[in-house]
Design a protein around this motif. Sequence first.
Motif, PDB file in Angstrom:
ATOM      1  N   ALA A 134     -12.347 -17.152 -22.114  1.00 43.97           N
ATOM      2  CA  ALA A 134     -11.870 -15.765 -21.931  1.00 43.97           C
ATOM      3  C   ALA A 134     -10.851 -15.633 -20.798  1.00 43.97           C
ATOM      4  O   ALA A 134     -10.785 -14.587 -20.162  1.00 43.97           O
ATOM      5  N   PHE A 135     -10.046 -16.670 -20.564  1.00 46.66           N
ATOM      6  CA  PHE A 135      -9.080 -16.602 -19.466  1.00 46.66           C
ATOM      7  C   PHE A 135      -8.144 -15.403 -19.604  1.00 46.66           C
ATOM      8  O   PHE A 135      -7.929 -14.666 -18.654  1.00 46.66           O
ATOM      9  N   ASN A 136      -7.581 -15.211 -20.791  1.00 49.90           N
ATOM     10  CA  ASN A 136      -6.634 -14.101 -20.983  1.00 49.90           C
ATOM     11  C   ASN A 136      -7.280 -12.752 -20.709  1.00 49.90           C
ATOM     12  O   ASN A 136      -6.706 -11.880 -20.054  1.00 49.90           O
ATOM     13  N   GLU A 162      -1.896 -24.252 -14.172  1.00 53.35           N
ATOM     14  CA  GLU A 162      -1.236 -22.939 -14.247  1.00 53.35           C
ATOM     15  C   GLU A 162      -2.254 -21.811 -14.077  1.00 53.35           C
ATOM     16  O   GLU A 162      -2.030 -20.839 -13.342  1.00 53.35           O
ATOM     17  N   GLN A 163      -3.411 -21.950 -14.764  1.00 53.98           N
ATOM     18  CA  GLN A 163      -4.466 -20.931 -14.651  1.00 53.98           C
ATOM     19  C   GLN A 163      -5.078 -20.925 -13.250  1.00 53.98           C
ATOM     20  O   GLN A 163      -5.450 -19.871 -12.736  1.00 53.98           O
ATOM     21  N   ALA A 167      -5.244 -17.679 -10.865  1.00 53.67           N
ATOM     22  CA  ALA A 167      -6.497 -17.197 -10.255  1.00 53.67           C
ATOM     23  C   ALA A 167      -6.316 -17.039  -8.743  1.00 53.67           C
ATOM     24  O   ALA A 167      -6.727 -16.024  -8.157  1.00 53.67           O
ATOM     25  N   ILE A 168      -5.669 -18.021  -8.111  1.00 51.31           N
ATOM     26  CA  ILE A 168      -5.432 -17.981  -6.662  1.00 51.31           C
ATOM     27  C   ILE A 168      -4.530 -16.792  -6.294  1.00 51.31           C
ATOM     28  O   ILE A 168      -4.704 -16.160  -5.253  1.00 51.31           O
ATOM     29  N   GLN A 193      -3.381 -30.998  -6.330  1.00 45.82           N
ATOM     30  CA  GLN A 193      -2.156 -30.194  -6.196  1.00 45.82           C
ATOM     31  C   GLN A 193      -2.466 -28.783  -5.686  1.00 45.82           C
ATOM     32  O   GLN A 193      -1.573 -27.980  -5.440  1.00 45.82           O
ATOM     33  N   ILE A 194      -3.774 -28.500  -5.578  1.00 49.57           N
ATOM     34  CA  ILE A 194      -4.238 -27.213  -5.031  1.00 49.57           C
ATOM     35  C   ILE A 194      -4.698 -27.467  -3.606  1.00 49.57           C
ATOM     36  O   ILE A 194      -5.490 -28.377  -3.358  1.00 49.57           O
TER      37      ILE A 194
END
Length: 255
Positions: A134-136, A162-163, A167-168, A193-194
């Motif tokens: 349910a990301f969208n 990307e998600q 979120a960040i 990479q975060i």
Amino acid sequence: MIVTDTHTHLYSEAFDEDRKEVIQKAIDKGVERFFIPAIDSTYTESMLQLEKTFPENVFLMTGLHPTHVKENFKEELRHVKEQLVARKYVAVGEIGIDLYWDTSFLVEQQIAFKEQIQLAKKYKLPIVIHCRDAFNEVFEVLESEKGEDLFGVFHCFTGTLEQAKKAISYNMRLGIGGVVTFKNGKIDTFLNQINLSHIVLETDAPYLAPVPYRGKRNESLYILNVLEKVSLIYGVAQEEVAKQTTLNSKEVFGV
């Protein structure tokens, strides 16, 4: 070294036989802070009991879990409101949208998610998000509520880079748990990479046990396996990961 488990259902029936031992075992190994998400009103009493038994270590949230959003969801939301008036909680969670098990209550889930975000803002509390398939839908609600007063944890993050960045951008820390140790978990391929300042550690016990316990009952102690994997991904000492993620948890939850 103090390790913080930002998401653990220690009141679950899965621990009825050995709850105190499980918690003490974790404390003895440095896992000293347990953040306890709510599911629905039927668990409130056992959550309060847990806090009473371990007052220095247990921090409670209140909220209605999306898989428990049913016909009586308004009644359940009333309970959440009553709890926020009655006593101090560290967050509103876990809340969100879950379309994996059942899609028939999507509209109600969206309403409950939005209302609980607004409650968190009213009490200046963080939210803890549950998102499955349910990301969208979750991002849509976050977009409508974004602002300085929206912040929290995107629990059990399993999305793409990307998600993660999206979120960040909504002031969310990413909750990293057992999935990071799975061969097909994927998040281990981009996590470094975060910046470490954007993540917190969690178990989601009794669910999602990390390797080598996958498929068994998860425990807060097993967060040490998550810690080990995360330290390998970032190429920094476990002590450094524990220190930074505990600091991040304090920034989010205020304790």
